[in-house]
Scaffold this active site. Sequence first.
Site, PDB file in Angstrom:
ATOM      1  N   HIS A 121      -3.591 -81.893  31.925  1.00 56.89           N
ATOM      2  CA  HIS A 121      -3.333 -82.379  33.098  1.00 56.89           C
ATOM      3  C   HIS A 121      -2.117 -81.618  34.462  1.00 56.89           C
ATOM      4  O   HIS A 121      -1.428 -80.250  33.269  1.00 56.89           O
ATOM      5  CB  HIS A 121      -2.406 -83.849  31.916  1.00 56.89           C
ATOM      6  N   GLY A 140     -28.288 -93.207  53.916  1.00 57.66           N
ATOM      7  CA  GLY A 140     -28.698 -92.862  52.901  1.00 57.66           C
ATOM      8  C   GLY A 140     -27.988 -91.366  52.544  1.00 57.66           C
ATOM      9  O   GLY A 140     -26.421 -91.643  53.452  1.00 57.66           O
ATOM     10  N   VAL A 141     -27.724 -90.698  51.660  1.00 56.54           N
ATOM     11  CA  VAL A 141     -26.933 -89.553  51.445  1.00 56.54           C
ATOM     12  C   VAL A 141     -27.183 -88.124  52.687  1.00 56.54           C
ATOM     13  O   VAL A 141     -25.908 -88.142  53.671  1.00 56.54           O
ATOM     14  CB  VAL A 141     -27.630 -88.805  50.498  1.00 56.54           C
ATOM     15  N   ILE A 142     -28.491 -88.715  53.330  1.00 58.32           N
ATOM     16  CA  ILE A 142     -28.303 -87.273  54.293  1.00 58.32           C
ATOM     17  C   ILE A 142     -27.638 -87.590  55.842  1.00 58.32           C
ATOM     18  O   ILE A 142     -26.487 -86.876  55.944  1.00 58.32           O
ATOM     19  CB  ILE A 142     -29.942 -86.598  54.549  1.00 58.32           C
TER      20      ILE A 142
END
Length: 451
Positions: free
Chosen positions: A440, A180-182
């Site tokens: 830009h 997962g994220v961790i």
Amino acid sequence: MKYFLAIIGGGPAGYTAAEKASKAGKDVVLFEQNAVGGTCLNVGCIPTKSLLYGAKQYYNATHAQKYGVTAENVAFDFAAMQKRKTIVVRKLVAGIKQRLNNEHCTLVSGAAAVVSRTDELVTVSCNGETYEAENLLICTGSTNFVPPIPGIKENEYVWDSTDALAATELPKSIIIVGGGVIGMEFATLYHELGVPVTVIEAMPTILPNLDQDIVNVLLEKYKKAGINILTSTKVESIEGGKVNVKSQISNDQLQISAERILVSVGRRANLQGLEALNDLELNRGAIIVDEFMKTNLPNVYACGDVTGKIMLAHVAARQAEVMVGRLLKQIPLQRIAYNAIPSVVYTNPEIASVGITEQQAAELNIEAEVRQLPMTFSGRFMAENEGETGLCKLVLDTKKQTILGVHCIGNPCSEFIAAASFAVRMGYTTAEFEQVVFPHPTVSEILHEII
Ligand code: NAD
């Protein structure tokens, strides 16, 4: 003294509520058993990002040849990275204390527990003292979940994310349970510092809640770089530093070993100290709240991870703002736009997204049009991301042409996802968003290109 609001937990939810209510002239008491700032500041987002930044500097220095730069004898000092991380955290904790420093805010250092509650009064004890308040806000957060895997408990080889952040030495090799994220952020940290990494993920893919085309860009890069990612693989048991896994597809069993095993398979609401509120309604161990963060008890509110909604610091802080606004009867009342919460995964390249994915639109039977562009359509991206591809996806409501979701992979997409959040939050159509001018050359121009 009777306080207007007692708050248990001084993380992003608790300190935001304390600051907002006390600055409006209401007497607030805030209880925190560790340092203010909660998981995010002390053992989560900030220390991880500090270490990841150090790792990225080293990685970039050792991969600079593609930009015409050669650096010899590049080295890193992990202890120095850790020291810097600690200083960053200490400064930010001091900053939060400063924000709470006003005559209406009392900060109490200690573990608080609710003693009793009526509709008029809540009594809280901390360090042997009792405190009375008209209203209670629970911001007790969450703790790392320990799955029921044989051999996981009291195993010196097993770390959670807090142990990993505190370590003064790098492990020689690591197995990360949970992609997962961790898990993927730590995989990035260790990989960039040269530690062999194996990720074990039970689902068919890592980061299962994200757009899978985006995730595939990361997967391809990480696999090519040598990170061993085993998906559809379950951990059966752990023996010391050895992990016994089983493929969900072939049923093949395998034993893998490493110097450390980091377990990151989610977090659970922390309900300690709330035992006296025995009629507080819960759903799967998290406190149920309405759209203004009110629980089923008239003068009790909850914000942040303890509500089990979306475990992100910026969600916790926004919930606290909405909750205090409601309590102070501020007009107009605000609600949280859960459909427009941005999220970032600090891999390299980083992933940033807001709103629904193509897959979620299909599950919800929403007629959606999907547009996508490689990040290489941006001149700045090309100038600064040699050899990288990157992807940006836009999910639109087919009929209304409103922007429902934006999903990106490519550095530094975390820095411009807020522009997409704004479009989703305001319900912009492509024709409206097209009128926004992007500077830009910036990578953010991809949002303009894709419309
Ligand atoms: P998560 O829910 O993001 O991921 C856990 C992963 O572990 C899932 O992919 C799941 O399928 C897998 N898993 C579960 N049991 C398993 C098992 N027995 N074997 C193998 N895989 C298994 O949880 P997390 O990564 O622990 O993060 C906790 C919370 O903290 C999340 O809500 C996350 O959003 C938050 N967080 C956010 C950030 C950020 O915003 N950058 C960073 C870190 C954490």
